[in-house]
Design an enzyme around this catalytic site. Structure first.
Site, PDB file in Angstrom:
ATOM      1  N   GLU A 108      42.675  24.717  33.504  1.00  0.00           N
ATOM      2  CA  GLU A 108      41.438  24.007  33.126  1.00  0.00           C
ATOM      3  C   GLU A 108      41.635  22.811  32.194  1.00  0.00           C
ATOM      4  O   GLU A 108      40.656  22.298  31.648  1.00  0.00           O
ATOM      5  CB  GLU A 108      40.403  24.990  32.521  1.00  0.00           C
ATOM      6  CG  GLU A 108      39.952  26.033  33.542  1.00  0.00           C
ATOM      7  CD  GLU A 108      38.849  26.975  33.060  1.00  0.00           C
ATOM      8  OE1 GLU A 108      38.518  26.959  31.856  1.00  0.00           O
ATOM      9  OE2 GLU A 108      38.322  27.739  33.881  1.00  0.00           O
ATOM     10  N   GLU A 124      38.500  30.864  40.582  1.00  0.00           N
ATOM     11  CA  GLU A 124      37.926  31.639  39.473  1.00  0.00           C
ATOM     12  C   GLU A 124      36.421  31.686  39.642  1.00  0.00           C
ATOM     13  O   GLU A 124      35.798  30.654  39.875  1.00  0.00           O
ATOM     14  CB  GLU A 124      38.193  30.965  38.113  1.00  0.00           C
ATOM     15  CG  GLU A 124      39.423  31.411  37.386  1.00  0.00           C
ATOM     16  CD  GLU A 124      39.421  30.939  35.927  1.00  0.00           C
ATOM     17  OE1 GLU A 124      38.349  30.903  35.283  1.00  0.00           O
ATOM     18  OE2 GLU A 124      40.507  30.612  35.446  1.00  0.00           O
TER      19      GLU A 124
END
Length: 858
Positions: free
Chosen positions: A436, A533
């Site tokens: 991320e 995710e």
């Protein structure tokens, strides 16, 4: 080996004890009874002092050989956590500052007959703060975790398990210790440091070859010549090479061609559900002059992997999917986090149980997430053995990182060590630079002023592209690399490695979380190329919570319940999500109410992740409004690091939550999936099977008030295509209800399954026509079960007097799992198997069994 008993003392010497190595300070203190279970109640905060102190490990050892006979002697640490000064006989050998590195110290001139070795640790918390203070150039955010995590600051300044300073599902236990093996190595002339085997397939010649790489330390001052023989008996492959090793550290790469006739017969390694995980025994013998011979026994696997990013007709952007051995594979699985805050407690059995549970739920892949650790060798060995593909992150997560010279040198050593260690594993299919961090810059999570952005972008490219990627590509040409997750893949590369929107559904992978929308509504989910995710929280079972709490904690709003929730507003979000579809528990008995809440959070989580995963699976073969061809679903997260509310489907200790039972079904190789669109019920046939099948679709409509079906429909010779998702049934809901007289959305439920010849059958799936809080005709049922033993498994026969949604069997802390759980019971009787993980008995199971269905919640 220097494993075993060491002395451990605190900074001022006031605490002194015996400690096991490998190990850490916390587990040593626990083992000697000097602290309680660190996971008990509020101990994570009570025991902060442990990680703020500077501890020292020491021991004496006798040298088991005559030092004079060896040209070189090394002291080797496979893992030091983290900041330490290493001394032997009061001589400083060096310092460590990276938990993920291997450290080798030359002790040839220092070692004696009896030796005293010391590892003087510094607090990781203090070190990280100090490193941050010294970084004058520009700040490196985030400084500290959100207060709800009760964590420590500046974890991005230390090469240590990032979540050990806390995370939104885990506690802060910044450990100190020798967490992996430590040993003395002595050798003459030469020594093998790394050994790896990578398979390649030459399409034009239809032949396999292996790249065998050996990295040596050569002590002699002259080159050493000799022979290397490679033998794979099963493939009738034998090759001998003459080699010359230059002084110093260097590598030799041998190309081994697999016998042409046998090459065609090589059994490739396949992911779980797609074939076998065949491995071949291989012996490599190094026969060097001066008669010292080394023999290496290894398992070699044959598989190729490609990450395909190509234009898709009718859709802007690029595809993003994996081809294994030339076959596109839909990735089904989850995300792996460290299995414990104290790595020395993670045994082979712990790993085996968790990974086997992933395979048993029809998963074929896990992502080893970038805020934990590069897992131990056994983890990857088990994945090789049971066919679990690994998306391997490098250990950088949710933060920006420094790029000063010392830091980069440490990271470079870490990356080359880990790639060399892991690249022989067929299970590892992708290297990914970070978690991320591309998104953190693109979405400006840390509110960096626009004029300053350039320096952070430069840092990003320096770290992940110019250093990490460069090393990965030079060390391993057999696997794809992406710089981040989520990323836009090739599009991110084109935009200078930082895309404007890493969450773009037309490229790469996405992470998606939404706790405010209705999770039963599939239209809120991104029709992405790859969902790496996504998820929802729930509470672990009462039996798991009970072990680390006291009776005053057993309420949803207790201090304890707030303390364990590390995700801001998490407990309230769960309540809201439950409240959309279920009645909230109102029991006057607080403990009963707490248990009901736990049950409902698990039901809600399972149903939400089911809806989202089924959406990703049925999107794999279609493009709608330019979006689709979804080829991966990895929900967040597989396992837990402690006993607390989290996104996991396996509780700390391995117990299956309802979500994990649901995963077994929503990841099934053959599955009918229903969704509603503009009043139409659509059913898709989803298949991971390698052949087309002609099947019968059975649709059954039940009224909540009766175990007898209202109406049944069998649609014959439905073709479900190999490895795709195709529409197989469509009808307007109003027509369906009319056909099944006396049905309304609130009074009826639809179930459906696919059945074929030769016993091929999908799980039975269901579709709710309304929220269950609005259901009409649902009656409280009398559930009963009888238990019997058959060989080493147990049979539970359940009986019900009415339709029962979300029937759950719970045997408390008896370790094991059921064949099915949390199911909709539409027949009087159902048989469920219990697979024990440790010896138990019919009596024990009967006395522990609690049966719950939705209407038991009051």
């Amino acid at each position: 080996s220097l494993r075993g008993s060491w002395r451990l003392r605190s900074g001022n010497g006031s605490v002194s004890l015996r400690a096991e190595v490998p190990g850490c300070v916390h587990t040593a203190l626990l083992c000697r009874g000097l602290i309680q279970d660190p996971y008990y109640r509020f101990n994570d905060v009570m025991y902060r002092w442990i990680s703020l102190d500077n501890w020292t490990y020491s021991r004496t050892f006798k040298t088991p050989f005559d030092v004079r006979k060896w040209q070189k002697v090394n002291l080797v640490f496979e893992g030091v956590d983290t900041v330490a000064q290493i001394l032997l006989n009061n001589v400083t050998l060096g310092r460590t500052d990276n938990m993920f590195n291997r450290y080798s110290f030359d002790i040839t001139s220092v070692i004696q007959e009896v030796n005293f070795v010391e590892v003087r640790f510094s607090s990781a918390v203090s070190y990280a703060a100090e490193q941050s203070r010294c970084h004058k150039a520009h700040s490196i955010p985030p400084a500290c975790p959100p207060p709800v995590q009760k964590g420590e600051c500046h974890v991005n300044f230390i090469r240590k398990e990032q979540c050990s300073f806390s995370w939104d599902w885990g506690p802060s236990f910044p450990t100190q210790g020798i967490w992996k093996d430590v040993r003395i190595e002595a050798y003459n002339r030469y020594h093998l440091i790394y050994f790896s085997i990578t398979p390649f397939f030459v399409k034009s010649a239809q032949q396999w070859y292996l790249e065998v790489e050996s990295i040596f330390d050569v002590v002699s001052s002259k080159p050493i010549a000799g022979l290397v023989a490679v033998n794979i008996p099963k493939l009738q492959t034998q090759q001998t090479f003459s080699v010359k090793l230059q002084p110093g550290e260097g590598s030799i790469v041998l190309l081994v061609n697999i016998n042409k006739v046998r090459s065609a017969e090589v059994e490739a390694w396949w992911p779980n559900g797609h074939g076998k995980q065949t491995g071949y025994n291989m012996t490599t013998t190094f026969m060097m002059e001066a008669g010292c011979q080394i023999e290496k026994f290894s398992k070699v696997y044959f598989r190729t992997v490609e990450l395909v990013q190509e234009p898709i007709p009718g859709s802007p952007g690029l595809s993003f999917y994996f081809r294994i051995n030339g076959r596109p594979i839909f990735i089904k699985g989850s995300n792996w986090i460290p299995a414990d805050s104290f790595q020395d407690r993670v045994t082979y059995d712990t790993l085996r149980l968790l990974l086997k549970s992933a395979a048993d739920a029809n998963m074929n892949a896990l992502r080893v997430w970038g805020g934990g650790v590069y897992e131990q060798d056994e983890f990857y060995d088990i994945c090789d053995e049971i066919g679990i593909m690994i998306w391997q992150d490098f250990m950088f997560a949710c933060a920006l990182y420094p790029t000063n010279q010392n830091y980069l040198e440490s990271v470079r050593a870490e990356v080359s060590h880990q790639v060399r260690r892991l690249k022989s594993h067929p299970s590892v299919i992708l290297w990914s630079g970070n978690n991320e961090n591309e998104a953190a810059i693109a979405s400006n999570w840390f509110s960096i002023p626009y004029p300053d952005m350039g320096v952070y972008i430069k840092d990003y490219v320096t770290l992940y592209v110019k250093n990490i990627r460069e090393i990965v590509l030079s060390e391993d040409k057999s696997r794809p690399f992406v710089a981040s997750s989520p990323t836009n893949g090739l599009e991110s590369v084109k935009e200078g490695w930082l895309s404007r929107d890493p969450y773009d559904t037309h490229y790469g992978d996405t992470h998606f979380y939404d706790y405010n929308s209705d999770c039963w509504n599939w239209t809120v989910y991104p029709k992405t190329r790859f969902a790496s995710e996504y998820g929802f929280q729930s509470w672990p079972s009462f039996s798991t919570i009970e072990k680390i709490s006291s009776p005053e904690d057993w309420s949803y709003t207790s201090n304890f319940s707030l303390h364990r929730q590390h995700h801001e507003g998490g407990n309230i979000q769960m309540l809201q999500e439950i409240g959309r579809h279920f009645k909230l528990p109102q029991s006057p008995d607080p403990v009963k109410q707490f248990k009901d809440m736990i049950y409902l959070t698990q039901v809600m989580q399972a149903q939400c992740v089911k809806t989202e995963t089924e959406f990703y699976r049925f999107s794999q073969s279609e493009i709608i409004n330019g979006e689709g061809h979804t080829m991966g679903a990895l929900y967040w997260q597989l396992n837990d690091i402690w006993q607390a509310p989290s996104w996991a489907s396996l509780e700390y200790g391995g117990k299956w939550k309802l979500l994990h039972y649901f995963a077994q079904n929503f990841f099934a190789p053959l599955l009918p999936v229903a969704y509603e669109d503009k009043g139409m019920l659509n059913i898709y046939g989803v298949s991971d099977l390698h052949e087309d099948h002609k099947l019968t679709l059975r649709v059954v409509v039940h009224a909540w008030s009766s175990l007898e079906p209202v109406c049944t429909l069998a649609k014959d010779s439905v073709t479900v295509k190999a490895q795709s998702a195709v529409p197989i049934y469509k009808e307007s809901i109003s027509d369906l209800l009319e056909r099944c007289r006396n049905c309304t959305r609130k009074s009826c439920i639809i179930t459906f399954c696919l059945v074929g010849e030769d016993g091929l059958q999908s799980p039975t799936n269901h579709y709710f026509l309304s929220s269950l809080k609005d259901a009409v005709g649902l009656e409280k049922t009398q559930l009963s079960a009888s238990v019997s033993q058959q060989d080493d498994i147990y049979i539970f026969v359940l009986q019900t007097t009415a339709i029962a949604p979300f029937v759950t069997l719970d045997v408390g802390s008896i370790k094991g799992r059921f064949s099915d759980n949390g199911f909709l019971m539409t027949e009087k009787k159902k048989m469920v198997v219990f697979y024990p993980w440790e010896p138990t008995s019919v009596e024990e199971l009967e006395s522990s069994l609690i049966l719950t269905s939705l209407l038991d919640v009051v």
